[in-house]
Design an enzyme around this catalytic site. Structure first.
Site, PDB file in Angstrom:
ATOM      1  N   LYS A 163       0.867  -1.268   0.124  1.00 57.48           N
ATOM      2  CA  LYS A 163       0.080   0.002   0.054  1.00 57.48           C
ATOM      3  C   LYS A 163       0.948   1.352  -0.002  1.00 57.48           C
ATOM      4  O   LYS A 163       0.450   2.223  -0.641  1.00 57.48           O
ATOM      5  CB  LYS A 163      -1.020   0.005   1.216  1.00 57.48           C
ATOM      6  CG  LYS A 163      -2.081  -0.976   0.985  1.00 57.48           C
ATOM      7  CD  LYS A 163      -3.190  -0.508   2.014  1.00 57.48           C
ATOM      8  CE  LYS A 163      -4.460  -1.592   1.509  1.00 57.48           C
ATOM      9  NZ  LYS A 163      -4.367  -2.908   2.031  1.00 57.48           N
ATOM     10  N   GLU A 201     -10.743   6.592   4.365  1.00 60.27           N
ATOM     11  CA  GLU A 201     -11.130   5.921   5.597  1.00 60.27           C
ATOM     12  C   GLU A 201     -10.368   4.709   5.576  1.00 60.27           C
ATOM     13  O   GLU A 201      -9.595   4.593   4.827  1.00 60.27           O
ATOM     14  CB  GLU A 201     -12.614   5.439   4.962  1.00 60.27           C
ATOM     15  CG  GLU A 201     -12.591   4.144   3.984  1.00 60.27           C
ATOM     16  CD  GLU A 201     -12.133   4.448   2.752  1.00 60.27           C
ATOM     17  OE1 GLU A 201     -12.129   5.712   2.263  1.00 60.27           O
ATOM     18  OE2 GLU A 201     -11.461   3.546   1.920  1.00 60.27           O
ATOM     19  N   SER A 250       1.665  -9.508  -0.945  1.00 57.52           N
ATOM     20  CA  SER A 250       1.531  -8.458  -0.754  1.00 57.52           C
ATOM     21  C   SER A 250       1.862  -7.596   0.495  1.00 57.52           C
ATOM     22  O   SER A 250       1.880  -6.396   0.543  1.00 57.52           O
ATOM     23  CB  SER A 250      -0.112  -8.024  -0.958  1.00 57.52           C
ATOM     24  OG  SER A 250      -0.798  -8.800  -0.479  1.00 57.52           O
TER      25      SER A 250
HETATM   26  C1  LIG Z   1      -5.168  -3.864   1.493  1.00 63.33           C
HETATM   27  C2  LIG Z   1      -4.529  -5.061   1.297  1.00 63.33           C
HETATM   28  C3  LIG Z   1      -4.718  -6.126   0.089  1.00 63.33           C
HETATM   29  C4  LIG Z   1      -5.850  -5.841  -0.747  1.00 63.33           C
HETATM   30  O1  LIG Z   1      -6.028  -4.637  -1.472  1.00 63.33           O
HETATM   31  P1  LIG Z   1      -6.022  -4.902  -3.169  1.00 63.33           P
HETATM   32  O2  LIG Z   1      -5.980  -3.256  -3.562  1.00 63.33           O
HETATM   33  O3  LIG Z   1      -6.451  -5.703  -3.594  1.00 63.33           O
HETATM   34  O4  LIG Z   1      -4.407  -5.250  -3.527  1.00 63.33           O
HETATM   35  C5  LIG Z   1      -3.812  -7.176  -0.056  1.00 63.33           C
HETATM   36  N1  LIG Z   1      -3.068  -7.435   0.804  1.00 63.33           N
HETATM   37  C6  LIG Z   1      -2.485  -6.730   1.772  1.00 63.33           C
HETATM   38  C7  LIG Z   1      -1.378  -7.183   2.577  1.00 63.33           C
HETATM   39  C8  LIG Z   1      -3.280  -5.398   2.093  1.00 63.33           C
HETATM   40  O5  LIG Z   1      -2.941  -4.655   2.943  1.00 63.33           O
END
Ligand SMILES: *Cc1c(COP(=O)(O)O)cnc(C)c1O
Length: 399
Positions: free
Chosen positions: A94, A116, A383
């Protein structure tokens, strides 16, 4: 792949029939201003250099790719390689788009960045980026979520953002969106609403994708240098879809590379408790753009559920909808139980605790690897890291 494919969205913000600006004219003018400023500033060397500098020395980019050897051997079949977005500053992908949004806000002379947050991940990343860039930040969060997500609440306060507890309605994410948006409408010329994924009205799906596309650019080059070839498949979890678009974008023209987005099947696709927008949704609109949504007969968003709160969204980014329709990306789903199993398995075979969101992508890779050959490679976008989920999982599994 024909060029039109990469030129998306069109000037109205459409990816095929998805996206656009389904908002009142007053807001459309503000969004058009943001689009113009963005298109202008992203061309400049000054903006690109500043972002590149922050990616390198603040976020710690490039994030490595890592061959998960023990996991791959355990599963049998394809080699599983992880793109380590979990190693970024603030623990997930993010920060890549939050930095871009904060820099753009500063460049446009905005006085306040608004957003938010549900579980607090977007809030912490945005509050960090705003502290760094030196711009006021205000985050709206439901009271229920505030009680549940104590560590992130404390972090946001330490980082100096104004945290507004939302006491109306269900006191969760949906009401936090409404509350933050009302504040935004008080002065949309001077404030900016920093959207947390590849969703919302144009230009946000485009901007967030562009800021996240560093992930796939790095990963593609790393695969070529370190493994001498492209992966056979790239897998990422999909909530709104930002980490997935981030890793997919660079691979879109590589037709031999299969792309798979993984949605949360929650307690099962045949129960009401999932958030599998692609598998079970229909064409509709949400939060100012057209996409597949999980909606009732009146077009109102249905309540959605996932063990991973970051995947818990009844819509999905417009470019994903387009990529699904043309068949360039396949969308699959993974249940809570499969996700928990992948969470524990990755932790115990590789010493990497993944975010529950990311564990959905790992779970799919574990399943599909068995059907592939050892010469093949699956690249998984990890992610985020699972520190935020460790207490919950240990309670859930009685560890
Ligand atoms: C917020 C989040 C997601 C989901 O958001 P996308 O916009 O679909 O990528 C996925 N993995 C993590 C670690 C997150 O914090």
């Amino acid at each position: 792949m024909e060029r039109t494919f990469l030129d998306m969205p069109d000037s109205q913000g459409y990816f095929g029939e998805y996206g656009g600006q389904l908002i009142p004219p007053q807001l459309k003018a503000v969004m058009d201003d943001i689009n113009t400023a963005y298109d202008q500033v992203r061309q400049t060397a000054a903006f690109q250099d500043e972002l590149a500098e922050l990616y390198a020395h603040y976020v710690g980019r490039p994030s490595p790719i890592f061959y998960a050897k023990r996991l791959s051997q355990r599963q049998g079949g394809a080699r599983i390689v992880l793109k380590r977005e979990d190693l970024n500053h603030t623990g997930a992908h993010k920060i890549n788009h939050c930095l871009g949004e904060a820099l753009l806000a500063k460049h446009m002379g905005k006085t306040k960045v608004l957003a938010e947050t549900g579980a607090g991940q977007h809030g912490v990343a945005l509050a960090s980026a705003c502290a760094l860039v030196g711009i006021d930040c205000e985050i709206h969060m439901g009271e229920i979520d505030i009680a549940k997500e104590h560590p992130n609440v404390v972090k946001m306060k330490i980082l100096g953002c104004k945290l507004v507890p939302v006491t109306r309605g269900t006191r969760t994410l949906k009401d936090a969106v409404d509350s933050a948006f009302e504040e935004y409408l008080k002065d949309p010329v001077n404030f900016i609403y920093a959207i947390g994924s590849v969703v919302g009205p144009h230009p946000f799906p485009k901007m967030v994708r562009d800021f996240q596309s560093i992930v796939g650019r790095e990963a593609r080059a790393q695969c070529l240098t370190q493994h001498g070839r492209l992966p056979d498949m790239v897998v990422a979890c999909v909530g709104g879809g930002s980490n997935a678009m981030g890793i997919f974008t660079e691979f879109l023209p590589d037709e031999a590379v299969q792309l798979v987005g993984v949605e949360p099947a929650g307690k099962g696709l045949d129960t009401p408790d999932h958030a599998a927008t692609m598998a079970r949704g229909t064409k509709g609109a949400i939060h100012g753009f057209a996409c597949y949504t999980l909606q009732d007969a009146q077009g109102e968003p249905l309540p959605v559920y996932s063990i991973a709160s970051g995947l818990d969204y009844p819509g999905v980014g417009p470019q994903h909808c387009y990529l699904k329709d043309i068949g360039r990306v396949n969308y699959e789903s993974i249940t809570d139980d499969e996700c928990l199993d992948a969470f524990m398995t990755l932790s115990r075979t590789e010493g990497i605790i993944p975010a529950l969101e990311s564990a959905h992508a790992v779970a799919y890779a574990m399943k599909v690897a068995k059907t592939m050959s050892p010469e093949q490679t699956i690249l998984v976008n990890l992610s985020g890291r699972g520190d935020k989920d460790a207490d919950f999982v240990s309670q859930k599994l009685g560890l």
